[in-house]
Structure formats: structure tokens, C-alpha cells
Design an enzyme around this catalytic site. Structure first.
Site, PDB file in Angstrom:
ATOM      1  N   SER A 126      -0.400 -59.878 -40.812  1.00 31.76           N
ATOM      2  CA  SER A 126      -0.250 -59.209 -39.519  1.00 31.76           C
ATOM      3  C   SER A 126       1.060 -59.600 -38.852  1.00 31.76           C
ATOM      4  O   SER A 126       1.552 -60.725 -39.022  1.00 31.76           O
ATOM      5  CB  SER A 126      -1.422 -59.634 -38.635  1.00 31.76           C
ATOM      6  OG  SER A 126      -1.147 -59.353 -37.287  1.00 31.76           O
ATOM      7  N   TYR A 151      -7.093 -66.855 -35.238  1.00 32.96           N
ATOM      8  CA  TYR A 151      -7.023 -65.699 -36.151  1.00 32.96           C
ATOM      9  C   TYR A 151      -5.603 -65.560 -36.715  1.00 32.96           C
ATOM     10  O   TYR A 151      -5.391 -65.478 -37.925  1.00 32.96           O
ATOM     11  CB  TYR A 151      -7.441 -64.403 -35.426  1.00 32.96           C
ATOM     12  CG  TYR A 151      -6.861 -63.166 -36.045  1.00 32.96           C
ATOM     13  CD1 TYR A 151      -7.390 -62.649 -37.216  1.00 32.96           C
ATOM     14  CD2 TYR A 151      -5.730 -62.534 -35.490  1.00 32.96           C
ATOM     15  CE1 TYR A 151      -6.812 -61.533 -37.823  1.00 32.96           C
ATOM     16  CE2 TYR A 151      -5.157 -61.427 -36.078  1.00 32.96           C
ATOM     17  CZ  TYR A 151      -5.700 -60.923 -37.237  1.00 32.96           C
ATOM     18  OH  TYR A 151      -5.130 -59.847 -37.834  1.00 32.96           O
ATOM     19  N   LYS A 155      -3.790 -66.128 -40.727  1.00 30.97           N
ATOM     20  CA  LYS A 155      -2.907 -65.223 -41.483  1.00 30.97           C
ATOM     21  C   LYS A 155      -1.695 -66.001 -41.994  1.00 30.97           C
ATOM     22  O   LYS A 155      -1.272 -65.854 -43.140  1.00 30.97           O
ATOM     23  CB  LYS A 155      -2.460 -64.040 -40.605  1.00 30.97           C
ATOM     24  CG  LYS A 155      -3.578 -63.078 -40.269  1.00 30.97           C
ATOM     25  CD  LYS A 155      -4.069 -62.342 -41.516  1.00 30.97           C
ATOM     26  CE  LYS A 155      -5.252 -61.460 -41.265  1.00 30.97           C
ATOM     27  NZ  LYS A 155      -5.937 -61.013 -42.475  1.00 30.97           N
TER      28      LYS A 155
HETATM   29  C1  UD1 Z   1      -3.869 -57.309 -31.326  1.00 29.24           C
HETATM   30  C2  UD1 Z   1      -3.938 -58.769 -31.683  1.00 29.24           C
HETATM   31  C3  UD1 Z   1      -3.217 -59.010 -32.983  1.00 29.24           C
HETATM   32  C4  UD1 Z   1      -3.794 -58.118 -34.089  1.00 29.24           C
HETATM   33  C5  UD1 Z   1      -3.686 -56.663 -33.647  1.00 29.24           C
HETATM   34  C6  UD1 Z   1      -4.331 -55.751 -34.668  1.00 29.24           C
HETATM   35  C7  UD1 Z   1      -4.045 -59.887 -29.489  1.00 29.24           C
HETATM   36  C8  UD1 Z   1      -3.348 -60.806 -28.560  1.00 29.24           C
HETATM   37  N1  UD1 Z   1      -3.378 -59.570 -30.615  1.00 29.24           N
HETATM   38  O1  UD1 Z   1      -2.560 -57.040 -31.077  1.00 29.24           O
HETATM   39  O2  UD1 Z   1      -3.311 -60.351 -33.353  1.00 29.24           O
HETATM   40  O3  UD1 Z   1      -3.091 -58.313 -35.284  1.00 29.24           O
HETATM   41  O4  UD1 Z   1      -4.341 -56.500 -32.396  1.00 29.24           O
HETATM   42  O5  UD1 Z   1      -4.186 -54.423 -34.332  1.00 29.24           O
HETATM   43  O6  UD1 Z   1      -5.149 -59.466 -29.240  1.00 29.24           O
HETATM   44  N2  UD1 Z   1      -4.146 -52.864 -23.933  1.00 29.24           N
HETATM   45  C9  UD1 Z   1      -4.448 -52.401 -22.674  1.00 29.24           C
HETATM   46  N3  UD1 Z   1      -5.745 -52.179 -22.368  1.00 29.24           N
HETATM   47  C10 UD1 Z   1      -6.765 -52.398 -23.255  1.00 29.24           C
HETATM   48  C11 UD1 Z   1      -6.439 -52.868 -24.547  1.00 29.24           C
HETATM   49  C12 UD1 Z   1      -5.120 -53.088 -24.854  1.00 29.24           C
HETATM   50  O7  UD1 Z   1      -3.557 -52.198 -21.842  1.00 29.24           O
HETATM   51  O8  UD1 Z   1      -7.928 -52.186 -22.874  1.00 29.24           O
HETATM   52  C13 UD1 Z   1      -2.739 -53.110 -24.264  1.00 29.24           C
HETATM   53  C14 UD1 Z   1      -2.454 -54.548 -24.676  1.00 29.24           C
HETATM   54  O9  UD1 Z   1      -2.186 -55.319 -23.545  1.00 29.24           O
HETATM   55  C15 UD1 Z   1      -1.257 -54.362 -25.597  1.00 29.24           C
HETATM   56  C16 UD1 Z   1      -1.467 -52.982 -26.231  1.00 29.24           C
HETATM   57  O10 UD1 Z   1      -2.431 -52.327 -25.408  1.00 29.24           O
HETATM   58  O11 UD1 Z   1      -0.103 -54.304 -24.827  1.00 29.24           O
HETATM   59  C17 UD1 Z   1      -2.007 -53.061 -27.642  1.00 29.24           C
HETATM   60  O12 UD1 Z   1      -3.140 -53.922 -27.640  1.00 29.24           O
HETATM   61  P1  UD1 Z   1      -4.014 -54.187 -28.958  1.00 29.24           P
HETATM   62  O13 UD1 Z   1      -4.468 -52.879 -29.507  1.00 29.24           O
HETATM   63  O14 UD1 Z   1      -5.051 -55.175 -28.605  1.00 29.24           O
HETATM   64  O15 UD1 Z   1      -2.991 -54.769 -30.014  1.00 29.24           O
HETATM   65  P2  UD1 Z   1      -2.036 -56.071 -29.986  1.00 29.24           P
HETATM   66  O16 UD1 Z   1      -2.038 -56.705 -28.665  1.00 29.24           O
HETATM   67  O17 UD1 Z   1      -0.716 -55.654 -30.495  1.00 29.24           O
END
Ligand code: UD1
Length: 337
Positions: A126, A151, A155
Site C-alpha cells: 500500500s 496495519y 505492509k
Molecule cells: C486509507 C488508509 C490507508 C489504506 C487506504 C486503502 C487511513 C489513515 N489510511 O487511506 O492506510 O491503505 O485507505 O484504500 O485510514 N474521507 C472523508 N470522509 C469520510 C471518509 C474519508 O472526508 O467519511 C476523506 C479522508 O479524510 C481522506 C480521503 O477521504 O482524505 C480518502 O480516505 P480513505 O478512503 O479512508 O483513504 P486513505 O485515507 O487514503
């Protein structure tokens, strides 16, 4: 020519199931090991419906050393292995670190202790291993940061284990694929991301909110130093991601060298902000999502997107599905499942 036989651990999960279909479509014979801890046996039936082929299937937990030993004593004719089987919830890993270290590391060790060492090995890693990179887009040579979560750390440790093992096995070849953010679903609408618990990633949260399964949806922070204040990620279509595994296998099978260790980013090369994801969803679904803005989520990096020139050059792979089409496929899946 006899089909190559590929072991897919975690083959009924989100990325594993799409990759299994891509393998079958390319003429590979597939064997799946899955403990069904975060997947359903129904996915096996759906794979058969899509491909007309039933992969071999064994239900067991790879962390169990005696199960692994018994299985590989009888079944060790694999040409390649793609190792997906792992726990993947960032939040859960913070609460249950030992579960994550035990599960994700022990299963890899059992696999490596028992499988033929002349196999082609693809490992599912990842972009979390980069943390907040200093330079964007992120290249594979970017320094790895201390992961934010157990997690993420598993990796990194698994990558290290594979690197060390590949050094001493003269016929083992390994490719590490560092995925950015996989989204979307198979165009058949029959398989997609289906988390057992409340989803934690942005796109399934949006689709479940839009259909009414989730009552609330919030953007975590709109005061980041980005073009619209929200975080930026590289969202890659699951279909393109599945194809990257085929390209990685083909690269290993066609190479004259039989002891390779190489690492590749798998993304689109383009970053999208959280607001841009919502705009795309509204466009393809005709909805107008009403959301709150909440404080920043702990551990979030501001911006992460991949430099994919290495995968383009060496694996001859690049993403093809447009961002809007990938978002639409996620929405179609949500409505069909
Ligand atoms: C997350 C994991 C990462 C994993 C990846 C897999 C964390 C800190 N990291 O990454 O280790 O490999 O998923 O896909 O969890 N967001 C919102 N509202 C929500 C959900 C998300 O605003 O309800 C935003 C988050 O703040 C982020 C973006 O959407 O900026 C993407 O979030 P997410 O899908 O959880 O992915 P990652 O943070 O990149």
C-alpha cells in the site's frame, strides 16, 4: 500450452476477486485460499457466473501453520502466487495491534515456509508505506516513513520479509505492488467492494450514504493546503488494479532472470480532492449529496498520488478506466448488490 497455475490468497476479497477474474480471462488456472473472515462464499459463485470457470477453492486460515503445511504437501504445483490475504482496517489495527501483526505477518511466513521457492510472488502492499511524501508525485524511491498504523507497519514489514527471502532464494522472484486508493467494481455489477462492517474508505461511504444505508457523511477537514482545502488521493479503478497483477506476473514469467525483486506504484498518476470525488459522484449519479465538514481525521496525509512511470516502462501497464467511470461503477454496484 499448459495454463500457468496461480495461487491467490484472499481471492474472495475485494481486490482478490477482481484479480481472479482477470487471471481467468487471461487463461490462467486459479486456486484460491480464503478464510472467509471478511468475504463471502457467494463471491465464488459470482466468479463462476462471470467467467464460466470455477477456480479451485480451499477455505482455511493461513496463520495456522499445520493447515498450511498439510495444504502445500498436497498442492505445490503453483507457478505464481498473489498474496492478498490480510486484515486491512486501519482503525481496528490501532485498537488490536497484535491481531494485525500476528495475522498479516504469520500468514506470509507460513506461505513462504511451505510454497515452492521457484515461484513468482506478487505482494499486495500500500502507498501507506510512504506516509506524507516530501515530493509529489511519489516515486518508488521515496523514503519510507514510519507508518501511522500497525496495519501500515505490517505492509512495510512484509515487504522487508519478502526482500530478505528473495535475496537468499536464487529462483524466487518477487514484485511488490504499492496500491494507491482502489475504487469501483466489475462492470457486470456482480462483484465489488462489500465490507462486512461500516465502510471506512471514502467511495463506499459515499455510495452507502447516497443509497441511505449510512445516515451521515462528513468531509474530514476542508482547511488543508490544497487547491480546495480537502485532501488529495490517487483513486485507481479496481479493474485497472486487477490488470496490474497480470502485467506484473507477465513481467516475471517473461524475464530471463529468475531472481528478481522489484517494487511498483499502482495508481493513475493523478490526484483528486475529496470535493472532486463528491462532484464526480453527483455528476454520474444525478444526486446532490448534502454533507457536513468535520475536523481533520487523525493520521490523514494531505496529498498522495503516484508517479507511475516505472510501471508504464517496465510492466507496460497504465490505468485505462476514467475516474468518472470508476466512480459510476461503484455506484452501479451499490445499487445492485
Ligand atoms: C486509507 C488508509 C490507508 C489504506 C487506504 C486503502 C487511513 C489513515 N489510511 O487511506 O492506510 O491503505 O485507505 O484504500 O485510514 N474521507 C472523508 N470522509 C469520510 C471518509 C474519508 O472526508 O467519511 C476523506 C479522508 O479524510 C481522506 C480521503 O477521504 O482524505 C480518502 O480516505 P480513505 O478512503 O479512508 O483513504 P486513505 O485515507 O487514503
Amino acid at each position: 500450452m499448459k495454463s500457468k497455475y496461480i495461487l491467490v490468497t484472499g481471492g474472495l476479497g475485494y481486490i482478490g476477486s477482481h484479480t481472479t477474474i482477470a487471471l481467468i480471462d487471461k487463461g490462467y488456472k486459479v486456486c484460491i485460499i480464503d478464510n472467509l473472515s471478511n468475504s463471502s462464499i457467494d463471491v465464488l459463485k459470482r466468479i463462476k457466473k462471470i467467467t464460466n470457470i470455477s477456480p479451485d477453492f480451499f477455505e482455511f486460515d493461513l496463520t495456522d501453520a499445520s493447515n498450511a503445511k498439510t495444504f502445500f504437501k498436497k498442492n505445490n504445483k503453483f507457478d505464481g502466487v498473489i498474496h492478498f490475504a490480510a486484515k486491512k482496517s486501519v482503525d481496528e489495527s490501532v485498537i488490536k495491534p497484535l491481531d494485525y501483526y500476528y495475522n498479516n505477518i504469520q500468514s506470509l511466513i507460513n506461505l513462504l515456509e511451505n510454497i515452492n521457492t521457484d515461484v513468482k510472488f506478487i505482494f499486495s502492499s500500500s502507498c501507506t508505506v510512504y506516509g506524507q511524501a516530501e515530493k509529489l508525485p511519489i516515486t518508488e524511491t521515496a523514503p519510507l516513513k514510519k507508518p501511522e498504523s500497525p496495519y501500515g507497519n505490517t505492509k512495510k514489514i512484509c515487504e522487508n520479509i519478502l526482500e530478505d527471502k528473495t535475496k537468499i532464494e536464487t529462483k524466487l522472484s518477487t514484485v511488490i505492488l504499492r496500491y494507491f486508493n482502489p475504487i469501483g467494481a466489475h462492470p457486470s455489477g456482480l462483484i465489488g467492494e462489500d465490507p462486512r462492517n461500516v465502510p471506512q474508505n471514502l467511495v463506499p461511504i459515499i455510495t452507502q450514504f447516497a443509497i441511505g444505508k449510512l445516515k451521515k457523511f462528513a468531509v474530514f477537514g476542508d482547511d488543508y493546503p490544497t487547491r480546495d482545502g480537502t485532501c488529495i488521493r490517487d483513486y485507481i479503478s479496481i479493474m485497472d488494479l486487477a490488470d496490474a497483477h497480470i502485467s506484473a506476473l507477465e513481467y516475471l514469467f517473461s524475464n530471463k532472470k529468475n531472481n528478481i525483486y522489484n517494487v511498483f506504484n499502482v495508481g493513475t498518476g493523478e490526484g483528486k480532492s475529496v470535493k472532486e470525488v463528491i462532484d464526480s459522484f453527483n455528476k454520474v449519479s444525478g444526486k446532490n449529496l448534502q454533507y457536513d465538514v468535520r475536523p481533520r481525521r487523525k493520521g490523514d496525509v494531505i496529498s498522495a498520488f503516484a508517479d507511475i512511470s516505472k510501471a508504464k516502462k517496465i510492466l507496460n501497464w497504465a490505468s485505462k478506466v476514467s475516474f468518472d467511470d470508476a466512480v459510476l461503477s461503484a455506484w452501479n454496484w451499490e445499487q445492485n448488490k
